[in-house]
Design a protein around this motif. Structure first.
Motif, mmCIF file in Angstrom:
data_model
loop_
_atom_site.group_PDB
_atom_site.id
_atom_site.type_symbol
_atom_site.label_atom_id
_atom_site.label_comp_id
_atom_site.label_asym_id
_atom_site.label_seq_id
_atom_site.Cartn_x
_atom_site.Cartn_y
_atom_site.Cartn_z
ATOM 1 N N LEU A 21 -10.062 -1.697 -2.353
ATOM 2 C CA LEU A 21 -9.996 -2.898 -3.197
ATOM 3 C C LEU A 21 -8.538 -3.277 -3.474
ATOM 4 O O LEU A 21 -8.166 -4.446 -3.376
ATOM 5 N N TYR A 22 -7.735 -2.300 -3.819
ATOM 6 C CA TYR A 22 -6.323 -2.570 -4.107
ATOM 7 C C TYR A 22 -5.628 -3.167 -2.886
ATOM 8 O O TYR A 22 -4.941 -4.186 -2.983
ATOM 9 N N LEU A 23 -5.807 -2.511 -1.745
ATOM 10 C CA LEU A 23 -5.141 -2.983 -0.533
ATOM 11 C C LEU A 23 -5.672 -4.351 -0.112
ATOM 12 O O LEU A 23 -4.926 -5.193 0.384
ATOM 13 N N GLY A 24 -6.964 -4.553 -0.319
ATOM 14 C CA GLY A 24 -7.556 -5.842 0.041
ATOM 15 C C GLY A 24 -7.047 -6.968 -0.828
ATOM 16 O O GLY A 24 -6.777 -8.068 -0.341
ATOM 17 N N LEU B 43 -9.554 2.899 8.600
ATOM 18 C CA LEU B 43 -9.686 1.819 7.620
ATOM 19 C C LEU B 43 -8.334 1.344 7.107
ATOM 20 O O LEU B 43 -8.171 0.177 6.753
ATOM 21 N N ILE B 44 -7.385 2.268 7.025
ATOM 22 C CA ILE B 44 -6.047 1.883 6.593
ATOM 23 C C ILE B 44 -5.017 2.391 7.590
ATOM 24 O O ILE B 44 -5.257 3.344 8.339
ATOM 25 N N GLU B 45 -3.881 1.735 7.580
ATOM 26 C CA GLU B 45 -2.746 2.149 8.401
ATOM 27 C C GLU B 45 -1.761 2.836 7.480
ATOM 28 O O GLU B 45 -1.476 2.338 6.381
ATOM 29 N N GLY C 169 10.636 3.593 3.188
ATOM 30 C CA GLY C 169 10.084 2.240 3.238
ATOM 31 C C GLY C 169 8.654 2.212 3.757
ATOM 32 O O GLY C 169 8.099 1.146 4.013
ATOM 33 N N GLY C 170 8.060 3.388 3.917
ATOM 34 C CA GLY C 170 6.691 3.473 4.414
ATOM 35 C C GLY C 170 5.680 3.162 3.335
ATOM 36 O O GLY C 170 6.015 2.821 2.203
ATOM 37 N N GLY C 171 4.442 3.265 3.704
ATOM 38 C CA GLY C 171 3.361 3.005 2.768
ATOM 39 C C GLY C 171 2.054 2.842 3.503
ATOM 40 O O GLY C 171 1.892 3.322 4.630
ATOM 41 N N ASN D 75 -1.760 -7.768 3.382
ATOM 42 C CA ASN D 75 -0.942 -6.972 4.287
ATOM 43 C C ASN D 75 0.486 -7.469 4.442
ATOM 44 O O ASN D 75 1.200 -7.030 5.326
ATOM 45 N N ALA D 76 0.905 -8.403 3.587
ATOM 46 C CA ALA D 76 2.261 -8.928 3.689
ATOM 47 C C ALA D 76 3.301 -7.843 3.446
ATOM 48 O O ALA D 76 4.379 -7.859 4.030
ATOM 49 N N GLU D 77 2.977 -6.898 2.586
ATOM 50 C CA GLU D 77 3.877 -5.789 2.318
ATOM 51 C C GLU D 77 3.072 -4.506 2.179
ATOM 52 O O GLU D 77 1.881 -4.538 1.873
#
Length: 147
Positions: A15-18, A54-56, A62-64, A22-24
């Motif tokens: 939910l948070y990532l959605g 499901l996630i990258e 600077g990762g995440g 994906n801009a940052e």
């Protein structure tokens, strides 16, 4: 039906990532702070969500993390099936441990299977997009801003 904390946290991360988009990239710490939950638990959850595709996850300075699929392609029922390890509502659902003497003639077992099927039919009819698109309230609570 009760979901584990692991599944609950998995859905919250998605939910948070959605809602963020994906801009940052997002960080586990950022998500932990937004929900007020353990960073250690979220680290394990994000690792597994990455293995599921499901996630990258981007390592290094600077990762995440970010969604690796479009929200419309992340089915809620399928996600819950992947994150839960036990759908044995009652003992007789697990052939390996079942010792219930009425199993061969029990009609309740069939009703409980029917209920489980209905539960997943509802969950399968939703995607992450249903919860994040045009959801100003979620954006305000999690990100502190409107969309």
């Amino acid at each position: 039906m009760r979901l584990t904390m692991y599944t609950d946290f998995s859905l919250r991360v998605l939910l948070y990532l959605g809602i963020k988009g994906n801009a940052e990239l997002s960080t586990v710490q950022e998500i932990s702070d937004a929900y007020g939950i353990s960073k250690n638990h979220l680290t394990k959850v994000t690792h597994e969500l990455g293995k599921m595709g499901l996630i990258e996850t981007v390592r290094g300075r600077g990762g995440g993390i970010r969604l690796d699929m479009e929200p419309k392609d992340i089915n809620i029922g399928e996600t819950i099936r992947k994150t839960e390890d036990d759908f044995h509502l009652v003992e007789c659902f697990n052939c390996e441990i079942n010792r219930c003497v009425i199993t061969p003639v029990c009609r309740l077992k069939g009703v409980l299977h029917e209920a489980m099927d209905a539960y997943f039919k509802v969950l399968d009819s939703y995607t992450l997009a249903d919860f994040v698109e045009n959801n100003e309230g979620l954006a305000t609570i999690l990100l502190g801003k409107t969309l």
